[in-house]
Scaffold this motif. Structure first.
Motif, PDB file in Angstrom:
ATOM      1  N   GLY A  19      -5.787  -6.237  -7.846  1.00  0.00           N
ATOM      2  CA  GLY A  19      -5.119  -5.334  -8.772  1.00  0.00           C
ATOM      3  C   GLY A  19      -6.058  -4.364  -9.447  1.00  0.00           C
ATOM      4  O   GLY A  19      -5.689  -3.233  -9.729  1.00  0.00           O
ATOM      5  N   GLN A  20      -7.266  -4.795  -9.736  1.00  0.00           N
ATOM      6  CA  GLN A  20      -8.262  -3.932 -10.370  1.00  0.00           C
ATOM      7  C   GLN A  20      -9.424  -3.595  -9.441  1.00  0.00           C
ATOM      8  O   GLN A  20     -10.206  -2.692  -9.714  1.00  0.00           O
ATOM      9  CB  GLN A  20      -8.820  -4.592 -11.633  1.00  0.00           C
ATOM     10  CG  GLN A  20      -7.775  -4.810 -12.706  1.00  0.00           C
ATOM     11  CD  GLN A  20      -7.152  -3.498 -13.172  1.00  0.00           C
ATOM     12  OE1 GLN A  20      -7.828  -2.504 -13.370  1.00  0.00           O
ATOM     13  NE2 GLN A  20      -5.844  -3.497 -13.330  1.00  0.00           N
ATOM     14  N   THR A  21      -9.528  -4.311  -8.330  1.00  0.00           N
ATOM     15  CA  THR A  21     -10.610  -4.107  -7.367  1.00  0.00           C
ATOM     16  C   THR A  21     -10.063  -4.326  -5.967  1.00  0.00           C
ATOM     17  O   THR A  21      -9.236  -5.199  -5.744  1.00  0.00           O
ATOM     18  CB  THR A  21     -11.771  -5.089  -7.628  1.00  0.00           C
ATOM     19  OG1 THR A  21     -12.175  -4.981  -8.993  1.00  0.00           O
ATOM     20  CG2 THR A  21     -12.963  -4.797  -6.736  1.00  0.00           C
ATOM     21  N   HIS A  29     -14.535  -2.015  -4.671  1.00  0.00           N
ATOM     22  CA  HIS A  29     -14.211  -0.687  -5.200  1.00  0.00           C
ATOM     23  C   HIS A  29     -13.270  -0.882  -6.386  1.00  0.00           C
ATOM     24  O   HIS A  29     -12.175  -1.419  -6.223  1.00  0.00           O
ATOM     25  CB  HIS A  29     -13.524   0.173  -4.132  1.00  0.00           C
ATOM     26  CG  HIS A  29     -14.361   0.402  -2.930  1.00  0.00           C
ATOM     27  ND1 HIS A  29     -15.217   1.468  -2.816  1.00  0.00           N
ATOM     28  CD2 HIS A  29     -14.482  -0.317  -1.785  1.00  0.00           C
ATOM     29  CE1 HIS A  29     -15.827   1.418  -1.651  1.00  0.00           C
ATOM     30  NE2 HIS A  29     -15.399   0.341  -1.001  1.00  0.00           N
ATOM     31  N   ALA A  30     -13.702  -0.428  -7.567  1.00  0.00           N
ATOM     32  CA  ALA A  30     -12.923  -0.616  -8.790  1.00  0.00           C
ATOM     33  C   ALA A  30     -12.259   0.667  -9.259  1.00  0.00           C
ATOM     34  O   ALA A  30     -11.785   0.749 -10.384  1.00  0.00           O
ATOM     35  CB  ALA A  30     -13.823  -1.184  -9.882  1.00  0.00           C
ATOM     36  N   ARG A  48      -4.608   7.719 -13.062  1.00  0.00           N
ATOM     37  CA  ARG A  48      -3.254   7.353 -13.487  1.00  0.00           C
ATOM     38  C   ARG A  48      -2.237   7.993 -12.556  1.00  0.00           C
ATOM     39  O   ARG A  48      -2.421   9.120 -12.117  1.00  0.00           O
ATOM     40  CB  ARG A  48      -2.977   7.830 -14.921  1.00  0.00           C
ATOM     41  CG  ARG A  48      -3.903   7.282 -15.970  1.00  0.00           C
ATOM     42  CD  ARG A  48      -3.645   7.842 -17.376  1.00  0.00           C
ATOM     43  NE  ARG A  48      -3.167   9.207 -17.401  1.00  0.00           N
ATOM     44  CZ  ARG A  48      -2.037   9.605 -18.023  1.00  0.00           C
ATOM     45  NH1 ARG A  48      -1.287   8.756 -18.667  1.00  0.00           N
ATOM     46  NH2 ARG A  48      -1.671  10.871 -18.013  1.00  0.00           N
ATOM     47  N   PHE A  49      -1.167   7.288 -12.291  1.00  0.00           N
ATOM     48  CA  PHE A  49      -0.109   7.817 -11.439  1.00  0.00           C
ATOM     49  C   PHE A  49       0.388   9.164 -11.958  1.00  0.00           C
ATOM     50  O   PHE A  49       0.656  10.076 -11.179  1.00  0.00           O
ATOM     51  CB  PHE A  49       1.053   6.809 -11.359  1.00  0.00           C
ATOM     52  CG  PHE A  49       2.179   7.280 -10.496  1.00  0.00           C
ATOM     53  CD1 PHE A  49       2.130   7.120  -9.118  1.00  0.00           C
ATOM     54  CD2 PHE A  49       3.297   7.891 -11.050  1.00  0.00           C
ATOM     55  CE1 PHE A  49       3.168   7.569  -8.311  1.00  0.00           C
ATOM     56  CE2 PHE A  49       4.343   8.339 -10.258  1.00  0.00           C
ATOM     57  CZ  PHE A  49       4.270   8.168  -8.888  1.00  0.00           C
ATOM     58  N   GLU A  50       0.498   9.294 -13.267  1.00  0.00           N
ATOM     59  CA  GLU A  50       1.013  10.519 -13.887  1.00  0.00           C
ATOM     60  C   GLU A  50       0.118  11.731 -13.629  1.00  0.00           C
ATOM     61  O   GLU A  50       0.558  12.869 -13.778  1.00  0.00           O
ATOM     62  CB  GLU A  50       1.176  10.320 -15.400  1.00  0.00           C
ATOM     63  CG  GLU A  50       2.215   9.280 -15.779  1.00  0.00           C
ATOM     64  CD  GLU A  50       1.751   7.829 -15.581  1.00  0.00           C
ATOM     65  OE1 GLU A  50       2.635   6.977 -15.436  1.00  0.00           O
ATOM     66  OE2 GLU A  50       0.536   7.561 -15.543  1.00  0.00           O
ATOM     67  N   ASP A  51      -1.129  11.508 -13.225  1.00  0.00           N
ATOM     68  CA  ASP A  51      -2.066  12.605 -12.954  1.00  0.00           C
ATOM     69  C   ASP A  51      -2.003  13.095 -11.505  1.00  0.00           C
ATOM     70  O   ASP A  51      -2.687  14.047 -11.140  1.00  0.00           O
ATOM     71  CB  ASP A  51      -3.500  12.173 -13.270  1.00  0.00           C
ATOM     72  CG  ASP A  51      -3.689  11.838 -14.739  1.00  0.00           C
ATOM     73  OD1 ASP A  51      -2.954  12.391 -15.582  1.00  0.00           O
ATOM     74  OD2 ASP A  51      -4.581  11.016 -15.042  1.00  0.00           O
ATOM     75  N   LEU A  52      -1.210  12.454 -10.678  1.00  0.00           N
ATOM     76  CA  LEU A  52      -1.101  12.798  -9.266  1.00  0.00           C
ATOM     77  C   LEU A  52      -0.660  14.245  -9.096  1.00  0.00           C
ATOM     78  O   LEU A  52       0.290  14.697  -9.735  1.00  0.00           O
ATOM     79  CB  LEU A  52      -0.075  11.856  -8.623  1.00  0.00           C
ATOM     80  CG  LEU A  52      -0.059  11.699  -7.123  1.00  0.00           C
ATOM     81  CD1 LEU A  52      -1.394  11.213  -6.605  1.00  0.00           C
ATOM     82  CD2 LEU A  52       1.033  10.699  -6.753  1.00  0.00           C
ATOM     83  N   LEU A 120      -5.188   4.449  -2.145  1.00  0.00           N
ATOM     84  CA  LEU A 120      -4.963   3.352  -3.074  1.00  0.00           C
ATOM     85  C   LEU A 120      -5.277   3.745  -4.509  1.00  0.00           C
ATOM     86  O   LEU A 120      -6.419   4.082  -4.838  1.00  0.00           O
ATOM     87  CB  LEU A 120      -5.820   2.146  -2.657  1.00  0.00           C
ATOM     88  CG  LEU A 120      -5.620   1.669  -1.215  1.00  0.00           C
ATOM     89  CD1 LEU A 120      -6.603   0.569  -0.875  1.00  0.00           C
ATOM     90  CD2 LEU A 120      -4.182   1.235  -0.985  1.00  0.00           C
ATOM     91  N   LEU A 121      -4.262   3.689  -5.343  1.00  0.00           N
ATOM     92  CA  LEU A 121      -4.401   3.983  -6.753  1.00  0.00           C
ATOM     93  C   LEU A 121      -4.785   2.702  -7.496  1.00  0.00           C
ATOM     94  O   LEU A 121      -4.044   1.720  -7.460  1.00  0.00           O
ATOM     95  CB  LEU A 121      -3.099   4.540  -7.328  1.00  0.00           C
ATOM     96  CG  LEU A 121      -3.014   4.663  -8.852  1.00  0.00           C
ATOM     97  CD1 LEU A 121      -4.085   5.597  -9.400  1.00  0.00           C
ATOM     98  CD2 LEU A 121      -1.632   5.121  -9.271  1.00  0.00           C
ATOM     99  N   ILE A 122      -5.945   2.722  -8.119  1.00  0.00           N
ATOM    100  CA  ILE A 122      -6.378   1.625  -8.963  1.00  0.00           C
ATOM    101  C   ILE A 122      -6.468   2.190 -10.379  1.00  0.00           C
ATOM    102  O   ILE A 122      -7.340   3.014 -10.669  1.00  0.00           O
ATOM    103  CB  ILE A 122      -7.739   1.051  -8.510  1.00  0.00           C
ATOM    104  CG1 ILE A 122      -7.613   0.538  -7.080  1.00  0.00           C
ATOM    105  CG2 ILE A 122      -8.189  -0.048  -9.467  1.00  0.00           C
ATOM    106  CD1 ILE A 122      -8.917   0.084  -6.466  1.00  0.00           C
ATOM    107  N   GLU A 123      -5.545   1.777 -11.224  1.00  0.00           N
ATOM    108  CA  GLU A 123      -5.497   2.312 -12.575  1.00  0.00           C
ATOM    109  C   GLU A 123      -6.410   1.516 -13.500  1.00  0.00           C
ATOM    110  O   GLU A 123      -6.454   0.289 -13.425  1.00  0.00           O
ATOM    111  CB  GLU A 123      -4.061   2.297 -13.101  1.00  0.00           C
ATOM    112  CG  GLU A 123      -3.178   3.245 -12.317  1.00  0.00           C
ATOM    113  CD  GLU A 123      -1.752   3.268 -12.781  1.00  0.00           C
ATOM    114  OE1 GLU A 123      -1.359   4.270 -13.391  1.00  0.00           O
ATOM    115  OE2 GLU A 123      -1.040   2.272 -12.523  1.00  0.00           O
ATOM    116  N   ALA A 124      -7.111   2.258 -14.361  1.00  0.00           N
ATOM    117  CA  ALA A 124      -8.045   1.613 -15.287  1.00  0.00           C
ATOM    118  C   ALA A 124      -7.323   0.976 -16.438  1.00  0.00           C
ATOM    119  O   ALA A 124      -6.226   1.261 -16.769  1.00  0.00           O
ATOM    120  CB  ALA A 124      -9.028   2.649 -15.806  1.00  0.00           C
TER     121      ALA A 124
END
Length: 124
Positions: A19-21, A29-30, A48-52, A120-124
């Motif tokens: 989920g984070q890596t 990859h983080a 963030r998804f909203e920044d796509l 792959l979107l990994i959100e912080a």
């Protein structure tokens, strides 16, 4: 009896995710990344998804995959089709799923020798 190769024909394999890596070929990859069937894994500047936006999909287009598996994070979220219009016009398929499903699906398609790319979107 085992029918699937241990390593995909193209070389890149997602071995683990939490989920984070995401681990690709044993490397962690983080942050968001692009995993092509062949070639180097690339950073994908998306937190963030909203920044796509369209530029994120233009980076994917430059790698010329046959199919894109978009892992939209911990839950499934669909990007507006206008954002990936360039992929559609280039006849590149786009499938959206959550991160875990995207990792599994990528590995299956890569093991079949398909020219697939995992975004792959990994959100912080």
């Amino acid at each position: 009896m085992k029918f699937q190769l241990d390593e995909p024909l193209g070389g890149n394999s997602i071995s683990k995710h939490d989920g984070q890596t995401v681990w690709v070929n044993g490397a962690a990859h983080a942050a968001s990344l692009l995993v092509p069937w062949r070639g180097e894994v690339q950073a994908w500047d998306l937190q963030r998804f909203e920044d796509l936006n369209e530029q994120h999909f233009e980076q994917i287009l430059s790698l010329r995959p046959e199919l894109v598996i978009f892992g939209s994070g911990a839950r499934i979220r669909f990007a507006k089709p206008a954002l990936y219009q360039a992929l559609i016009q280039a006849r590149i398929g786009v499938e959206t799923m959550d991160l875990a499903a995207a990792c599994r699906t990528y590995n299956v398609l890569a093991s079949e020798g398909r020219n697939v790319l995992a975004a792959l979107l990994i959100e912080a």
